[in-house]
Enzyme design. Structure first.
Site, PDB file in Angstrom:
ATOM      1  CB  ILE A 111      -4.594   9.859 -14.336  1.00 59.57           C
ATOM      2  CG1 ILE A 111      -4.284  10.313 -12.913  1.00 59.57           C
ATOM      3  CG2 ILE A 111      -4.357  10.984 -15.331  1.00 59.57           C
ATOM      4  CD1 ILE A 111      -2.813  10.560 -12.669  1.00 59.57           C
ATOM      5  CE1 TYR A 139      -8.853  20.080 -27.634  1.00 54.58           C
ATOM      6  CE2 TYR A 139      -8.561  22.446 -27.950  1.00 54.58           C
ATOM      7  CZ  TYR A 139      -8.324  21.292 -27.227  1.00 54.58           C
ATOM      8  OH  TYR A 139      -7.571  21.350 -26.084  1.00 54.58           O
TER       9      TYR A 139
END
Length: 294
Positions: free
Chosen positions: A10, A155
């Site tokens: 992760i 974004y």
């Protein structure tokens, strides 16, 4: 493989979704390779009783050169001999108006949110191909369908880009028994919620009123109570259920997209209805574009 626990790598586990995901996986008995740009921010994880039995912490900057990331991923593989699930979680939301942030601002945002995903996924793929097994998770955003908000353009574009990357990737690697999951969460109460400073680009006075509204909106989101925003722990519980085929996900067909949160679902549905409406309204204009028959 589920009996002995899966091995998860992760990115971005210092807080937010990444940290909650680590917690969920350790509770379920899986093994976790938690990464972050700074190991200092993972010291509390290293002190947990599960470490080093089921938890490893590695320094990984997703904006580093490809060969550096390749070496880090190989170190991760060496720990338990495999990576079953890669979760591309590292990312941030940089506020900024498009013209003021410009191309430099876009590259700054994309370096982590898009190219970071590409670099880490590329480093892991050869390992998964050789094993003919693996799952790649990409944390996207409902902003890919809700981009009509001033201040989030770069974004939203970066998240739309990783969505497209994930769709193509899924088509390319399915033959190797590698699954892809694109997660599109709505607004969740995490530590870093809209805390990134605006990109220090050009200051254009004509945008002052818009910029003020953008900053006020971000401040309002940070100030909302917990009850007004989604619970990130529950979101990661859903993610683990889907990847492992457990809980409410048991017996369901694998989804390419996982839209999490009622607000995200509403925005995606609105986007679909808007596109359908536009095509219906303008179809008589746009459809007749084929070659005329003689």
């Amino acid at each position: 493989m589920a009996d002995e626990g899966q091995v998860w790598l992760i990115t971005g586990t210092t807080s937010g979704f990444g940290r909650r995901l680590v917690d969920q996986l350790l509770v379920r008995g899986d093994r976790v390779i938690a990464t972050a740009r700074s190991l200092d921010k993972l010291k509390d994880l290293e002190a947990r009783p599960e470490s080093p039995v089921r938890l490893r912490c590695l320094q990984l900057d997703v904006t580093a050169a490809q060969d550096v990331i390749n070496c880090t991923v190989q170190d991760a593989i060496n720990d338990w001999g495999r990576i079953d699930v890669l979760v591309n979680n590292a990312g941030f939301a940089m506020p900024g108006l498009l013209e003021e942030a410009g191309a430099e601002g876009a590259m700054h945002q994309f370096d982590t949110n898009y190219f970071g995903v590409v670099r880490v996924t590329t480093a892991v793929l050869s390992h998964m191909r050789e094993r003919s097994f693996g799952t790649i998770v990409i944390i996207g955003s409902r902003s890919a369908w809700k981009a009509d908000i001033p201040g989030v353009g770069h974004y939203a574009a970066s998240k739309a880009a990783v969505h497209a990357y994930g769709e193509t990737l899924a088509a390319e690697v399915a033959r190797f028994n590698i699954k892809v999951l694109i997660v599109a969460p709505g607004l969740f109460r995490t530590e870093g919620i809209h805390t990134a400073p605006p990109y220090p680009g050009a200051h254009i006075p004509m945008y002052d009123p818009v910029r003020e509204r953008v900053l006020a909106r971000f401040a309002d989101l940070r100030a909302r109570t917990r009850e007004d925003i989604g619970d990130p722990e529950k979101a990661m519980r859903v993610l683990v259920d889907v990847v492992k085929g457990q809980g409410k996900a048991e017996g369901k067909k694998w989804p390419l997209f996982l839209v999490i949160g009622e607000d995200a679902e509403e925005d995606v549905r609105k986007h679909g209805r808007r596109m359908e409406g536009l095509m219906e309204e303008w179809g008589s204009v746009t459809r007749d574009t084929g070659w005329d028959t003689l």
